[in-house]
Write an enzyme that holds these catalytic residues in place. Sequence first.
Site, PDB file in Angstrom:
ATOM      1  N   GLY A   1       9.790  -4.442 -16.031  1.00  0.00           N
ATOM      2  CA  GLY A   1       8.817  -3.388 -15.520  1.00  0.00           C
ATOM      3  C   GLY A   1       7.116  -3.766 -15.880  1.00  0.00           C
TER       4      GLY A   1
ATOM      5  CG  ASP B   1       8.102  -8.020  -0.760  1.00  0.00           C
ATOM      6  OD1 ASP B   1       8.530  -9.004   0.033  1.00  0.00           O
ATOM      7  OD2 ASP B   1       7.733  -8.153  -1.778  1.00  0.00           O
TER       8      ASP B   1
END
Length: 629
Positions: A142, A291
């Site tokens: 992340g 995406d």
Amino acid sequence: WLGALRFDNLALRSLPVDASEDAGPRAVPGACFSRVRPTPLQNPRLVAMSLPALALLGLEAPAADREAAEAEAALYFSGNRLLAGSEPAAHCYCGHQFGNFAGQLGDGAAMYLGEVLGPRGERWEIQLKGAGLAPFSRQADGRKVLRSSIREFLCSEAMFHLGIPTTRAGTCVTSDSKVVRDIFYDGNPKNERCTVVLRIASTFIRFGSFEIFKPTDEYTGRKGPSVNRNDIRIQMLDYVISTFYPEIQEAYSDNSIQRNAAFFKEITKRTARLVAEWQCVGFCHGVLNTDNMSIVGLTIDYGPFGFMDRYDPEHICNGSDNTGRYAYNKQPEICKWNLGKLAEALVPELPLEISELILEEEYDAEFEKHYLQKMRKKLGLIQLELEEDSKLVSELLETMHLTGGDFTNIFYLLSAFSVDSDPSKLEDFVEQLTNQCASMEELKVAYKPQMDPRQLSMMLMLAQSNPQLFALIGTKANINKELERIEQFSKLQQLTAADLLSRNKRHWKEWLEKYRVRLQKEIEGVGDADAWNADRVKVMNSNNPKYILRNYIAQNAIEAAENGDFSEVRNVLKLLENPFQEADGFREVKEDAEEEGATATAAACAQETRSRLPYCSKPPLWASELCVT
């Protein structure tokens, strides 16, 4: 000063939010968002901030105490402290990556903070990219690092100031927290600083957001997390169209099929215009997966992007795009392919026979129209629109390709071309153009064969004897490209620098004569030739940038920042805010001349030498070795 932000988080009220708050990687069915919390960083500090981007949110940095304002920005825009009214969430989406359906992806490193109401009532979604784990982080952590964050921060703002629709970047905040990254996937990992970018856009919803309903893919065996949830697809369409296409919602409020068709037509045209703009500044996105395509027609997700230096229609900016799927000249057709995948994702709310017809009728025509309009402005063709203009543009690009011309600098120079055919003036101008063409050294680097001769020989034999096996380990296009490199490299060995210069001059003189004839046609219809020329130069100089974010400029800023000096990032940001104008005080960029000592001691003692290059210069030779993955 950040207390002035007014949040109104419409997306979370309009779309389903996952009930679970488990931050670990997992499938997220039946939801568009999952609630998350940013993971704090050690000692966050501001690398740079874009005041024009922050002004969208109604923010103005206090002039009196700049240091305190920067510290506050670092605290909140690192995710270490939450702003009142923000509701951090990660968005769920799927995507076709390099042509294959990858299943659930989602915001693995980006976090929606909320939607801020700007000074004129407009709504801006703000996001932290690199703020920590989310359910969509898969095997990752992340986090984003300093080099990729600086590139995204600078390019988001550069594109806006070039007039290209884009997400924006408000701040770039780094820290003492470290993560391990293997930059080139070659087994040489290193510790890098965790860094967070504040991203700003009307929305970060993308084509892949509608792919969460996709049933099992026949090739990859993967499926979306919300198969058979047409109720959510309807909710998403209602939200996207009423919020970002209100005029379409108003015009077709009583017929959802017509409304959805009008929406698909509009996003088709916006996407066509967007990619036409990219082609006209030599911008390569690098990862045009579904995406990474915005549902409102913005440039989104800056990763291994690059602005083309030497014009090469097959230029690949992403070092991990082995097949060249996302090469510069493939971008228009890939964006059309992605729209086809969006069309599939809208079924049954928009039947495929309707969307496919729209795509065929609208996309190519809109792209070609917008591309030619823009190219006419870049060439100063402001009076007439002639059918032959398309050929003139193609011949210019072909001349650039043959001479290894710098895409940005050649276009920028053309405004100085005089229709007056005085031979000495023409010679001077041709010399300026050839100075922007690739040198013998640059061409040798560009065409240096990349395969071991034995490997190439084996691949050629395999292509003949076992095409099925060959298809698994190589492509015909790659082999042909390698054969072309070998041929070009061999020709260069026979060429002298004088031969190269003479050949380049001949090519440019041939094209300039065609350009002169075309400009002559412009003059015939005008009363005042001087006024026409002044207008022509003005239009050209506002469509041909002097400064772009070249890879070597970004790299110099990154290296300085990695050593704790953020001034170059801030200088480059300032420069890119006025890409069409000569920038006072920004004429030079550091060029590192690497020295190799005979021994480690000699290398350590070697005096680092630095020469200076103008920011608008074509890249130094070492820049050709830069690889972004």
